[in-house]
Scaffold this motif. Structure first.
Motif, PDB file in Angstrom:
ATOM      1  N   LEU A 131       7.001  -0.220   3.610  1.00  0.00           N
ATOM      2  CA  LEU A 131       6.324   1.046   3.312  1.00  0.00           C
ATOM      3  C   LEU A 131       4.833   0.979   3.607  1.00  0.00           C
ATOM      4  O   LEU A 131       4.173   2.016   3.763  1.00  0.00           O
ATOM      5  CB  LEU A 131       6.537   1.413   1.842  1.00  0.00           C
ATOM      6  N   SER A 132       4.306  -0.225   3.692  1.00  0.00           N
ATOM      7  CA  SER A 132       2.891  -0.414   3.987  1.00  0.00           C
ATOM      8  C   SER A 132       2.594  -0.431   5.487  1.00  0.00           C
ATOM      9  O   SER A 132       1.427  -0.388   5.890  1.00  0.00           O
ATOM     10  CB  SER A 132       2.392  -1.720   3.362  1.00  0.00           C
ATOM     11  N   HIS A 133       3.649  -0.487   6.299  1.00  0.00           N
ATOM     12  CA  HIS A 133       3.444  -0.616   7.746  1.00  0.00           C
ATOM     13  C   HIS A 133       4.081   0.524   8.547  1.00  0.00           C
ATOM     14  O   HIS A 133       4.054   0.478   9.781  1.00  0.00           O
ATOM     15  CB  HIS A 133       4.013  -1.953   8.236  1.00  0.00           C
ATOM     16  N   ALA A 134       4.659   1.513   7.886  1.00  0.00           N
ATOM     17  CA  ALA A 134       5.313   2.598   8.625  1.00  0.00           C
ATOM     18  C   ALA A 134       5.190   3.897   7.846  1.00  0.00           C
ATOM     19  O   ALA A 134       4.987   3.910   6.626  1.00  0.00           O
ATOM     20  CB  ALA A 134       6.784   2.259   8.861  1.00  0.00           C
ATOM     21  N   VAL A 169      12.375  -6.011  -3.271  1.00  0.00           N
ATOM     22  CA  VAL A 169      11.248  -5.111  -3.517  1.00  0.00           C
ATOM     23  C   VAL A 169      10.095  -5.466  -2.584  1.00  0.00           C
ATOM     24  O   VAL A 169       9.417  -4.583  -2.032  1.00  0.00           O
ATOM     25  CB  VAL A 169      10.800  -5.212  -4.987  1.00  0.00           C
ATOM     26  N   ILE A 170       9.869  -6.758  -2.396  1.00  0.00           N
ATOM     27  CA  ILE A 170       8.767  -7.210  -1.541  1.00  0.00           C
ATOM     28  C   ILE A 170       8.939  -6.692  -0.119  1.00  0.00           C
ATOM     29  O   ILE A 170       7.979  -6.218   0.504  1.00  0.00           O
ATOM     30  CB  ILE A 170       8.677  -8.745  -1.564  1.00  0.00           C
ATOM     31  N   THR A 211       0.818  -1.207   0.000  1.00  0.00           N
ATOM     32  CA  THR A 211       0.000   0.000   0.000  1.00  0.00           C
ATOM     33  C   THR A 211       0.859   1.267   0.000  1.00  0.00           C
ATOM     34  O   THR A 211       0.353   2.353  -0.299  1.00  0.00           O
ATOM     35  CB  THR A 211      -0.936   0.030   1.221  1.00  0.00           C
ATOM     36  N   ARG A 212       2.125   1.130   0.348  1.00  0.00           N
ATOM     37  CA  ARG A 212       3.135   2.192   0.227  1.00  0.00           C
ATOM     38  C   ARG A 212       2.683   3.526   0.828  1.00  0.00           C
ATOM     39  O   ARG A 212       2.646   4.552   0.152  1.00  0.00           O
ATOM     40  CB  ARG A 212       3.522   2.405  -1.233  1.00  0.00           C
ATOM     41  N   LYS A 213       2.384   3.542   2.092  1.00  0.00           N
ATOM     42  CA  LYS A 213       1.967   4.796   2.729  1.00  0.00           C
ATOM     43  C   LYS A 213       3.167   5.605   3.226  1.00  0.00           C
ATOM     44  O   LYS A 213       3.037   6.799   3.492  1.00  0.00           O
ATOM     45  CB  LYS A 213       1.033   4.512   3.902  1.00  0.00           C
TER      46      LYS A 213
END
Length: 546
Positions: free
Chosen positions: A278-281, A271-272, A45-47
């Motif tokens: 990036l999806s968790h922080a 990459v994974i 999700t790359r937040k």
């Protein structure tokens, strides 16, 4: 000061289920490898904002990128940021060779340190097995009639240790297919590169199938798919493709996954793991191998380009000792003040700053990894030089103080990342010829006058320019100790050319490897390898891993 292992042993780690929960990962979704390690579900999700840690050209011992990366993440956590790490797995080659362990140092470590540095969750062994299964299937294919017409085999076996005797071997003795072969270190295997650049299992299988194992009599490529090998290879990698979760000594989540070398491969964690982090922080600190001319260039030109990643800030790690060494100071005198040698070595740092800010168009900070022998005048000299180049420099003492020694750095990096609106630029256009891409990196990143292509390289590149490789990135394999392809040219050399002696298309990885100088894909052990200095007692306690 306590040793790294004594520091690690003095810290009470949290169960990995607690670390996962703090990062927003359901503990029930973990695949536990004991109490402190786990495989985690992937996410994209790359937040978060991505922060890249790179460095000047290193000495043999490195410049502390991992230590600074860990210390930066811990410091950001200390100032209230939601942060995690995305790092590479260590290879057994350096662990038992020159550098020793690669899990940070002092009070800035990821843990459990001995597990991470040794067999961890078995990822590198799975990669080795998948690579060598393909080798076995190639020889089996030839033994039973060679229906594909394989004539020139390019696929090599691999092993996760330094062993120069395996660089060139003869296989097939005792049957009708004696041929020359060789071993690369597992970190240099195309299987490693493919896994680290894959988005998911279908993508990995596609990449495995595309790997070129050799050429037939008409010089047409024969692939792993032609041998029906990719499914079996993927089965061996079914667990290895999942990112690993561990923690720092201060409890910051760390995704540690994949480990290609930046001097002979693309030098980035998977990459994974990066997209999952990036999806968790809100902030993710990651690291690219060796100096910025190798790891950062490949991180940006290959990994970021392929996956739509855009770092919000870049941290260039430097040490006074390495800069003095680049300026001609002898190894035994690096602990003594030497402003003359420091001034002569500073152009190396300035070139890396130039590359990040002007070539790639990104914001950067210089992190001066402080040693006890650094003097105030030396530190002030580096900070002033960085300021003159248009960037801020800050001292970090994460080795001795952990996150507390990096809070000033963390505040500066966070401020820059939050304000950044820069769009990543690249060193070359994918529509350029392979020769032009290589030349662009050599001139723009290394500072070379040009590139000399050996006859073997010319022939290979001429053919590759007529293939799918033509529109893909290049990955230049060269020494990490110099901006040039000659390890003896330290500092910021001028008036040199880079010699490319060969080029190989890694179709599964998705790039062409250009071999520059005398770089080797299977390192050798030094005169006195770290392996000779290690001990393990009857209770299983290891000493000398660092």
């Amino acid at each position: 000061m306590k040793s790294d292992i004594e520091i690690a042993e003095s810290v009470r780690l949290k169960p990995i289920t607690e670390i996962a929960a703090a990062a927003g990962i359901d503990p029930d979704s973990l695949e536990l490898y004991g109490k402190y390690k786990a495989k985690v579900p992937t996410a994209d999700t790359r937040k978060g904002k991505l922060i890249l840690v790179t460095a000047i050209n290193p000495t043999a011992a490195g410049e502390g990128k991992t230590t600074i990366s860990i210390g930066l993440a811990d410091a950001m956590k200390r100032i209230g940021k939601n942060v995690c790490l995305a790092l590479r797995e260590p290879s057994l080659g350096p662990v038992f060779g020159v550098k020793g362990g690669a899990a940070g140092g002092g009070y800035a470590q990821i843990a459990p340190m001995d597990d991470i540095n040794l067999h961890f969750t078995g990822d590198l062994h799975a990669l080795t097995a998948a690579n060598n299964l393909l080798s076995a299937m190639i020889d089996n294919h030839i033994y039973f009639g060679n229906k594909s017409g394989l004539k020139r085999i390019t696929w090599r076996r691999c092993l996760d240790c330094n062993d120069r005797a395996l660089r060139n071997v003869v296989v097939g003795l005792g049957w009708n297919c004696v041929r020359e072969d060789g071993f690369d270190i597992t970190a240099a295997s195309e299987v490693m590169a493919a896994l680290c650049l894959s988005k998911d299992m279908p993508d990995l299988k596609r990449r495995l199938g595309q790997m070129i194992v050799g050429y037939d009599g008409d010089e047409k490529p024969v692939t792993a798919h032609d041998l029906q090998a990719e499914e079996a290879m993927a089965i061996l990698l079914k667990d290895a493709i999942k990112p690993n979760l561990v923690q720092t000594l201060e409890g910051t989540p760390a995704f540690v996954h994949g480990g290609p070398f930046a001097n002979i491969a693309h030098g980035c964690n998977s990459v994974i793991a990066t997209t999952t982090a990036l999806s968790h922080a809100d902030y993710v600190v990651t690291e690219a191998g060796f100096g910025a001319d190798l790891g950062a260039e490949k991180f940006l030109d290959i990994k970021c380009r392929m996956n739509g990643l855009n770092p919000s800030a870049v941290v260039i790690v430097a040490t006074v000792r390495a800069l003095k060494n680049a300026g001609g100071a002898k190894k035994e005198s690096l602990g003594e003040e030497n402003l003359d040698a420091l001034q002569k070595g500073l152009p190396n740092l300035l070139k890396h700053i130039e590359n990040i800010t002007q070539v790639f168009g990104l914001d950067c900070v210089v992190a001066l990894n402080r040693f006890a022998t650094d003097t105030a005048r030396e530190i002030d000299t580096v900070i002033a030089a960085a300021k003159k180049a248009g960037v801020q420099a800050v001292c970090a003492d994460c080795f001795s103080k952990g996150g507390a020694g990096g809070e000033e750095m963390a505040k500066l990096v966070t401020e820059i990342a939050d304000a950044s609106n820069k769009t990543l630029q690249f060193a070359y256009d994918l529509n350029d010829s392979l020769e032009d891409k290589i030349t662009a990196v050599a001139k723009r990143i290394y500072g070379a006058d040009g590139v000399t292509f050996a006859p073997k390289a010319k022939k290979a590149l001429a053919a590759l320019n007529q293939s799918p490789a033509a529109k893909l990135p290049v990955c230049i394999a060269k020494t990490q100790y110099s901006l040039s392809d000659n390890a003896a040219l330290t500092g910021r050399p001028v008036g040199f050319t880079v010699t490319v002696r060969d080029a190989v298309f890694r179709a599964g990885a998705g790039f062409t490897v250009a071999m520059a100088g005398d770089i080797l894909l299977m390192p050798g052990l030094p005169v006195e390898p770290n392996a000779q200095k290690m001990t393990i007692n009857n209770s299983g306690v290891i000493r000398g891993l660092f």
